[in-house]
Design a protein around this motif. Structure first.
Motif, short mmCIF file in Angstrom:
data_model
loop_
_atom_site.label_atom_id
_atom_site.label_comp_id
_atom_site.label_asym_id
_atom_site.label_seq_id
_atom_site.Cartn_x
_atom_site.Cartn_y
_atom_site.Cartn_z
N LEU A 183 0.83 -1.21 0.00
CA LEU A 183 0.00 0.00 0.00
C LEU A 183 0.86 1.26 0.00
O LEU A 183 0.51 2.27 -0.62
N VAL A 184 1.99 1.21 0.70
CA VAL A 184 2.91 2.35 0.70
C VAL A 184 3.47 2.61 -0.70
O VAL A 184 3.67 3.76 -1.11
N LEU A 185 3.71 1.53 -1.45
CA LEU A 185 4.25 1.65 -2.81
C LEU A 185 3.18 1.92 -3.86
O LEU A 185 3.51 2.04 -5.05
N LYS A 186 1.95 2.02 -3.45
CA LYS A 186 0.86 2.22 -4.40
C LYS A 186 1.01 3.49 -5.25
O LYS A 186 0.63 3.50 -6.43
N PRO A 187 1.57 4.60 -4.71
CA PRO A 187 1.75 5.79 -5.56
C PRO A 187 2.61 5.56 -6.80
O PRO A 187 2.55 6.34 -7.75
N LEU A 188 3.44 4.50 -6.80
CA LEU A 188 4.28 4.22 -7.97
C LEU A 188 3.47 3.63 -9.12
O LEU A 188 4.00 3.51 -10.23
N ALA A 189 2.24 3.25 -8.85
CA ALA A 189 1.35 2.70 -9.89
C ALA A 189 1.96 1.47 -10.55
O ALA A 189 1.87 1.29 -11.77
#
Length: 230
Positions: A132-138
């Motif tokens: 979830l933390v890495l979600k901004p990387l798409a």
């Protein structure tokens, strides 16, 4: 050189091969993760690729585990460009997030391991949070779920619970492998045969032998008799 200094030097020399092996295994883990991302051929690598990272969390201090997590994440970023046709998102933001997030993850769970013991379930839940933390990387389907492109069962699970649930299951399997290996080592070491050494000296002197004298570890170094050195 003082005895303590000699021991410190010997310990430092003994740690070098272990440190090199840890670095090499983390780099290999990152390469395998990069190869399995979005691949229909190497999907099975996702089930073992986190073992070196989880091993570092289990056996290392939080400071070393933090460095191991950061090294693993940055190596993953570089490996995706060196070995895959569809690399991870480019840019310093991606590199920074892929480095910092695994470092914090490794630090937190290394500290938990020192206090509560190695907990595969918590590691799986924590990895779901990392996704979830890495979600901004798409990243398409995240990291671990992105390795399972050719697995029909996992694909079905992902449709029900999302890619975070898939990541949890794969991370849990990786962490459970560490527990299984550790249990096997403990069982093997505990099954070593004991060496029976009869206490001849006590019997000759007519003294009652102690039970502990019968079971001595093999090849224990002993100091020379006092009369030899005098």
């Amino acid at each position: 050189m003082f005895p303590q200094a000699r021991r410190n030097v010997k310990d430092a020399e003994g740690c070098k091969p272990k440190a090199l092996a840890l670095v090499a295994s983390l780099a290999l883990s990152a390469v395998l993760m990069a190869l399995s991302l979005g691949s229909v051929t190497y999907w099975w690598l996702g089930w073992v690729t986190l073992v070196p990272l989880f091993l570092a969390i289990r056996v290392c201090r939080p400071t070393i585990a933090t460095a191991a997590g950061a090294f693993w994440g940055f190596s993953l970023y570089l490996s995706s460009y060196a070995f895959t046709q569809n690399p991870l998102p480019h840019g310093w933001v991606s590199a920074l997030l892929l480095t910092i997030a695994p470092a914090i993850y490794a630090a937190v769970f290394s500290a938990i391991t020192q206090r509560k013991g190695f907990q595969p379930l918590l590691l799986g839940l924590g990895w779901a949070g990392l996704e979830l933390v890495l979600k901004p990387l798409a990243i398409h389907n995240g990291l671990l779920a992105g390795t399972q492109g050719n697995n029909v069962v996992i694909h079905t699970v992902g449709q029900i619970g999302g890619y975070v649930l898939v990541a949890f299951l794969v991370a849990l399997f990786n962490a459970s492998l560490i527990s299984v290996i550790a249990e096997m080592r403990i069982s093997v070491s505990s099954s070593r045969p004991l060496v029976l050494i009869p206490p001849k000296k006590e019997l000759l002197l007519g003294q009652e032998p102690k039970i502990s004298r019968f079971f001595l570890p093999p090849l224990q170094p002993r100091a020379p008799p006092r009369w030899v050195t005098n």
